[in-house]
Design an enzyme around this catalytic site. Sequence first.
Site, PDB file in Angstrom:
ATOM      1  N   ARG A   1       0.867  -1.178   0.000  1.00  0.00           N
ATOM      2  CA  ARG A   1       0.000   0.000   0.000  1.00  0.00           C
ATOM      3  C   ARG A   1       0.898   1.220   0.000  1.00  0.00           C
ATOM      4  O   ARG A   1       1.998   1.185   0.549  1.00  0.00           O
ATOM      5  CB  ARG A   1      -0.836   0.056   1.291  1.00  0.00           C
ATOM      6  CG  ARG A   1      -1.874  -1.012   1.425  1.00  0.00           C
ATOM      7  CD  ARG A   1      -2.641  -0.915   2.746  1.00  0.00           C
ATOM      8  NE  ARG A   1      -1.853  -0.363   3.849  1.00  0.00           N
ATOM      9  CZ  ARG A   1      -2.113   0.785   4.467  1.00  0.00           C
ATOM     10  NH1 ARG A   1      -3.138   1.521   4.093  1.00  0.00           N
ATOM     11  NH2 ARG A   1      -1.359   1.207   5.462  1.00  0.00           N
TER      12      ARG A   1
ATOM     13  N   ARG B   1      -2.816  10.779   1.810  1.00  0.00           N
ATOM     14  CA  ARG B   1      -3.705  11.483   2.726  1.00  0.00           C
ATOM     15  C   ARG B   1      -4.304  12.680   2.022  1.00  0.00           C
ATOM     16  O   ARG B   1      -3.549  13.517   1.538  1.00  0.00           O
ATOM     17  CB  ARG B   1      -2.887  12.031   3.885  1.00  0.00           C
ATOM     18  CG  ARG B   1      -2.917  11.156   5.053  1.00  0.00           C
ATOM     19  CD  ARG B   1      -2.222  11.874   6.174  1.00  0.00           C
ATOM     20  NE  ARG B   1      -1.577  10.853   6.976  1.00  0.00           N
ATOM     21  CZ  ARG B   1      -0.669  11.098   7.875  1.00  0.00           C
ATOM     22  NH1 ARG B   1      -0.267  12.326   8.091  1.00  0.00           N
ATOM     23  NH2 ARG B   1      -0.157  10.118   8.572  1.00  0.00           N
TER      24      ARG B   1
ATOM     25  N   ARG C   1      19.658  -6.178   6.748  1.00  0.00           N
ATOM     26  CA  ARG C   1      20.076  -5.028   5.938  1.00  0.00           C
ATOM     27  C   ARG C   1      20.746  -4.073   6.911  1.00  0.00           C
ATOM     28  O   ARG C   1      20.326  -3.953   8.065  1.00  0.00           O
ATOM     29  CB  ARG C   1      18.892  -4.279   5.301  1.00  0.00           C
ATOM     30  CG  ARG C   1      18.286  -4.894   4.109  1.00  0.00           C
ATOM     31  CD  ARG C   1      18.884  -4.669   2.737  1.00  0.00           C
ATOM     32  NE  ARG C   1      19.446  -3.388   2.367  1.00  0.00           N
ATOM     33  CZ  ARG C   1      20.411  -3.266   1.468  1.00  0.00           C
ATOM     34  NH1 ARG C   1      20.959  -4.335   0.917  1.00  0.00           N
ATOM     35  NH2 ARG C   1      20.856  -2.080   1.126  1.00  0.00           N
TER      36      ARG C   1
ATOM     37  N   ARG D   1      19.080   9.664   3.732  1.00  0.00           N
ATOM     38  CA  ARG D   1      18.480  10.678   4.598  1.00  0.00           C
ATOM     39  C   ARG D   1      19.579  11.480   5.283  1.00  0.00           C
ATOM     40  O   ARG D   1      20.696  10.999   5.464  1.00  0.00           O
ATOM     41  CB  ARG D   1      17.671  10.043   5.740  1.00  0.00           C
ATOM     42  CG  ARG D   1      16.661   9.029   5.330  1.00  0.00           C
ATOM     43  CD  ARG D   1      15.634   8.791   6.422  1.00  0.00           C
ATOM     44  NE  ARG D   1      16.175   8.229   7.651  1.00  0.00           N
ATOM     45  CZ  ARG D   1      15.454   7.962   8.729  1.00  0.00           C
ATOM     46  NH1 ARG D   1      14.158   8.237   8.741  1.00  0.00           N
ATOM     47  NH2 ARG D   1      15.999   7.438   9.806  1.00  0.00           N
TER      48      ARG D   1
ATOM     49  N   GLU E   1      22.738   9.150   6.263  1.00  0.00           N
ATOM     50  CA  GLU E   1      22.465   7.708   6.332  1.00  0.00           C
ATOM     51  C   GLU E   1      22.631   7.080   4.968  1.00  0.00           C
ATOM     52  O   GLU E   1      22.041   7.531   3.990  1.00  0.00           O
ATOM     53  CB  GLU E   1      21.015   7.454   6.757  1.00  0.00           C
ATOM     54  CG  GLU E   1      20.770   7.660   8.218  1.00  0.00           C
ATOM     55  CD  GLU E   1      19.365   7.229   8.617  1.00  0.00           C
ATOM     56  OE1 GLU E   1      18.910   7.698   9.658  1.00  0.00           O
ATOM     57  OE2 GLU E   1      18.726   6.440   7.888  1.00  0.00           O
TER      58      GLU E   1
ATOM     59  N   TYR F   1      11.660  -7.162  13.205  1.00  0.00           N
ATOM     60  CA  TYR F   1      11.721  -5.716  13.333  1.00  0.00           C
ATOM     61  C   TYR F   1      10.642  -5.298  14.329  1.00  0.00           C
ATOM     62  O   TYR F   1       9.459  -5.536  14.105  1.00  0.00           O
ATOM     63  CB  TYR F   1      11.509  -4.972  11.999  1.00  0.00           C
ATOM     64  CG  TYR F   1      11.541  -3.490  12.285  1.00  0.00           C
ATOM     65  CD1 TYR F   1      12.755  -2.816  12.385  1.00  0.00           C
ATOM     66  CD2 TYR F   1      10.379  -2.793  12.600  1.00  0.00           C
ATOM     67  CE1 TYR F   1      12.805  -1.479  12.746  1.00  0.00           C
ATOM     68  CE2 TYR F   1      10.424  -1.460  12.974  1.00  0.00           C
ATOM     69  CZ  TYR F   1      11.636  -0.815  13.045  1.00  0.00           C
ATOM     70  OH  TYR F   1      11.690   0.500  13.439  1.00  0.00           O
TER      71      TYR F   1
ATOM     72  N   ASP G   1       9.219  -1.998  16.569  1.00  0.00           N
ATOM     73  CA  ASP G   1       9.303  -0.622  17.038  1.00  0.00           C
ATOM     74  C   ASP G   1       9.446  -0.658  18.559  1.00  0.00           C
ATOM     75  O   ASP G   1       9.127  -1.661  19.205  1.00  0.00           O
ATOM     76  CB  ASP G   1       8.045   0.154  16.634  1.00  0.00           C
ATOM     77  CG  ASP G   1       8.180   0.788  15.253  1.00  0.00           C
ATOM     78  OD1 ASP G   1       9.313   1.112  14.859  1.00  0.00           O
ATOM     79  OD2 ASP G   1       7.151   0.952  14.570  1.00  0.00           O
TER      80      ASP G   1
HETATM   81  C1  LIG Z   1      17.857   2.296  12.013  1.00  0.00           C
HETATM   82  C2  LIG Z   1      16.717   2.021  12.978  1.00  0.00           C
HETATM   83  C3  LIG Z   1      15.839   3.032  13.315  1.00  0.00           C
HETATM   84  C4  LIG Z   1      14.789   2.784  14.211  1.00  0.00           C
HETATM   85  N1  LIG Z   1      13.915   3.793  14.493  1.00  0.00           N
HETATM   86  C5  LIG Z   1      12.876   3.553  15.312  1.00  0.00           C
HETATM   87  C6  LIG Z   1      11.908   4.576  15.570  1.00  0.00           C
HETATM   88  O1  LIG Z   1      11.991   5.687  15.046  1.00  0.00           O
HETATM   89  N2  LIG Z   1      10.881   4.277  16.403  1.00  0.00           N
HETATM   90  C7  LIG Z   1      10.743   3.040  16.998  1.00  0.00           C
HETATM   91  O2  LIG Z   1       9.778   2.834  17.758  1.00  0.00           O
HETATM   92  N3  LIG Z   1      11.664   2.071  16.790  1.00  0.00           N
HETATM   93  C8  LIG Z   1      12.712   2.294  15.968  1.00  0.00           C
HETATM   94  N4  LIG Z   1      13.644   1.304  15.742  1.00  0.00           N
HETATM   95  C9  LIG Z   1      13.542   0.022  16.490  1.00  0.00           C
HETATM   96  C10 LIG Z   1      14.343   0.050  17.832  1.00  0.00           C
HETATM   97  O3  LIG Z   1      15.697   0.279  17.551  1.00  0.00           O
HETATM   98  C11 LIG Z   1      14.155  -1.295  18.556  1.00  0.00           C
HETATM   99  O4  LIG Z   1      12.798  -1.457  18.869  1.00  0.00           O
HETATM  100  C12 LIG Z   1      14.945  -1.442  19.863  1.00  0.00           C
HETATM  101  O5  LIG Z   1      16.260  -1.008  19.760  1.00  0.00           O
HETATM  102  C13 LIG Z   1      14.967  -2.919  20.272  1.00  0.00           C
HETATM  103  O6  LIG Z   1      15.527  -3.089  21.547  1.00  0.00           O
HETATM  104  P1  LIG Z   1      16.173  -4.473  21.949  1.00  0.00           P
HETATM  105  O7  LIG Z   1      16.463  -4.408  23.406  1.00  0.00           O
HETATM  106  O8  LIG Z   1      15.340  -5.597  21.457  1.00  0.00           O
HETATM  107  O9  LIG Z   1      17.522  -4.586  21.086  1.00  0.00           O
HETATM  108  P2  LIG Z   1      18.896  -3.795  21.173  1.00  0.00           P
HETATM  109  O10 LIG Z   1      18.662  -2.367  21.432  1.00  0.00           O
HETATM  110  O11 LIG Z   1      19.666  -4.173  19.973  1.00  0.00           O
HETATM  111  O12 LIG Z   1      19.620  -4.416  22.464  1.00  0.00           O
HETATM  112  C14 LIG Z   1      20.271  -5.674  22.438  1.00  0.00           C
HETATM  113  C15 LIG Z   1      21.557  -5.516  23.226  1.00  0.00           C
HETATM  114  O13 LIG Z   1      22.135  -6.821  23.395  1.00  0.00           O
HETATM  115  C16 LIG Z   1      23.546  -6.659  23.370  1.00  0.00           C
HETATM  116  N5  LIG Z   1      24.155  -7.950  23.053  1.00  0.00           N
HETATM  117  C17 LIG Z   1      23.991  -8.658  21.906  1.00  0.00           C
HETATM  118  N6  LIG Z   1      24.740  -9.781  21.981  1.00  0.00           N
HETATM  119  C18 LIG Z   1      25.366  -9.776  23.184  1.00  0.00           C
HETATM  120  C19 LIG Z   1      26.274 -10.661  23.833  1.00  0.00           C
HETATM  121  N7  LIG Z   1      26.709 -11.806  23.234  1.00  0.00           N
HETATM  122  N8  LIG Z   1      26.724 -10.335  25.058  1.00  0.00           N
HETATM  123  C20 LIG Z   1      26.331  -9.188  25.672  1.00  0.00           C
HETATM  124  N9  LIG Z   1      25.473  -8.322  25.093  1.00  0.00           N
HETATM  125  C21 LIG Z   1      24.995  -8.609  23.869  1.00  0.00           C
HETATM  126  C22 LIG Z   1      23.760  -5.623  22.284  1.00  0.00           C
HETATM  127  O14 LIG Z   1      25.021  -5.002  22.437  1.00  0.00           O
HETATM  128  C23 LIG Z   1      22.597  -4.662  22.530  1.00  0.00           C
HETATM  129  O15 LIG Z   1      22.977  -3.578  23.358  1.00  0.00           O
HETATM  130  C24 LIG Z   1      14.645   1.501  14.800  1.00  0.00           C
HETATM  131  C25 LIG Z   1      15.539   0.470  14.445  1.00  0.00           C
HETATM  132  C26 LIG Z   1      16.545   0.721  13.521  1.00  0.00           C
HETATM  133  C27 LIG Z   1      17.430  -0.418  13.113  1.00  0.00           C
END
Ligand SMILES: Cc1cc2nc3c(=O)[nH]c(=O)nc-3n(C[C@H](O)[C@H](O)[C@H](O)COP(=O)(O)OP(=O)(O)OC[C@H]3O[C@@H](n4cnc5c(N)ncnc54)[C@H](O)[C@@H]3O)c2cc1C
Length: 368
Positions: free
Chosen positions: A173, A177, A250, A281, A301, A349, A351
Site C-alpha cells: 500500500r 492522505r 540489511r 536521509r 544515512e 523488526y 518498534d
Molecule cells: C535504524 C533504525 C531506526 C529505528 N527507528 C525507530 C523509531 O523511530 N521508532 C521506533 O519505535 N523504533 C525504531 N527502531 C527500532 C528500535 O531500535 C528497537 O525497537 C529497539 O532497539 C529494540 O531493543 P532491543 O532491546 O530488542 O535490542 P537492542 O537495542 O539491539 O539491544 C540488544 C543488546 O544486546 C547486546 N548484546 C547482543 N549480543 C550480546 C552478547 N553476546 N553479550 C552481551 N550483550 C549482547 C547488544 O550489544 C545490545 O545492546 C529503529 C531500528 C533501527 C534499526
Amino acid sequence: MKKTYDYLIVGAGLYGAVFARELTKAGKTCLVIDKRDHIAGNIYTHEIEGIQVHQYGAHIFHTNNKEVWDYLSQFTTFNRYTNSPIANYKGEIYNMPFNMNTFNKMWGVITPAEAAAKIEEQRKASYTENPKNLEEQAINLVGVDIYEKLIKGYTEKQWGRPCTELPAFIIKRLPVRLTYDNNYFNALYQGIPVGGYTAMVAKMLEDVEVRLGQDYLADKAGWDALAEKVVYTGPVDAYFAYKLGVLEYRSVRFETEVLDEANYQGNAVVNYTDAETPYTRVIEHKHFEFGTQEKTVISREYSAEWKLGDEPYYPVNDEKNGALYAKYKELAEGEKNVIFGGRLGEYQYYDMDKVVEVALNKVRADLV
Ligand SMILES: Cc1cc2nc3c(=O)[nH]c(=O)nc-3n(C[C@H](O)[C@H](O)[C@H](O)COP(=O)(O)OP(=O)(O)OC[C@H]3O[C@@H](n4cnc5c(N)ncnc54)[C@H](O)[C@@H]3O)c2cc1C
C-alpha cells in the site's frame, strides 16, 4: 545450591531494561551485561555539543498503546516532537507522507477532490495488469509523478537494486492522505524523551547491577553459572554458534558531522529521493528536541549491505530467512532456562513500543 542471581539479562537495550526493571520490582536479583560500553542498546543517545545524538539511527517514539506510553513515562518526560519528514528531490522540497501539501506542490491542486482526480488520472495513464515488479506496482498505486520523484531513487538506494528488479510485494500500500497533515505517524502518543533515550534507560536500570563490555558468548558457561535463568537479547543464531546458518540483515551506515552553524536543514529528517545523492536521509539531531545550540550535528544515512560482523539493523523478511529463523526458534524453545527476546533474539523488526509491550507480557508471564 542457589546461584548468585535469579536472572542474568544479556543486553542492556530496551527489552533487557524492561525485564530488569520488572524483575527488580518483584524482588528478584538480576545482573545485566552488555558487550557494548554503554547501556540502551540501539536506542542509545549521547551528547555532542549539548545535542542528544541518536548513534544507531533516528528514533522517534510513537504508539497507540496507552499502557506502554504510561509505562515509559515513569522514567522520562516525552517532548512534543511530531515526525514530519520532508523529501528533497533535486532541490524540490515535498512534504511526507504524501498529503495535500505534497500534491499542491507537485500539481498545484488545492482541494482533495482535485488531488484524488489527478492521482486517478496518473494511475490510469500507466496502469499495468498483474504488476511484475515494484516499479509497476508503485505506479499502479500512485501514478508516475509521485513514483519518479519520491519513490524510485530512494527505494533503489535502500535496496541497492533497480525498482524493476525488486518484487512487487515490497510495496503493498502507499497511503495517500487527502488532508493538509504532515504528521508522519498516525499514533495517539508521540515524542522524544527529554534528555535522551539513554537517560530514560539509565532510570529504568537505576538500582540494577550492570556490567558493560562483557560478551556473554565469550564465556557462556561462566555466566550461566551465575544465574538461575537467562534472558538473552542478542542474535539468536549467534547463541547457537550459527550452526544452522547465518540470519541476514540489511544494514545502515551513518556519517556523523558537527557543523559550525546553528541550523543546517530546518527539519530533523530530510529524505533525499533522487538517485544521484548517495545517502538516503540526513538527520539533524537538535530538531528532535527543539535545540538552540550554536552548532549542529547531522548524520548522513547510507543504506548498506550486511555481512556477519557488521551491526545488524533490519531483519530480512524473506522466505529463506523466515524458514531459517523457524528452525532456530525450535532450538531456542529447547533451552529451558533461557528466554529469547527483543529484536535480535526473535529476529523481528520491532518498534520500541512493541518491544516494551512484548517484554512486559513475557516478564509478567515468567513471574507467575
Ligand atoms: C535504524 C533504525 C531506526 C529505528 N527507528 C525507530 C523509531 O523511530 N521508532 C521506533 O519505535 N523504533 C525504531 N527502531 C527500532 C528500535 O531500535 C528497537 O525497537 C529497539 O532497539 C529494540 O531493543 P532491543 O532491546 O530488542 O535490542 P537492542 O537495542 O539491539 O539491544 C540488544 C543488546 O544486546 C547486546 N548484546 C547482543 N549480543 C550480546 C552478547 N553476546 N553479550 C552481551 N550483550 C549482547 C547488544 O550489544 C545490545 O545492546 C529503529 C531500528 C533501527 C534499526
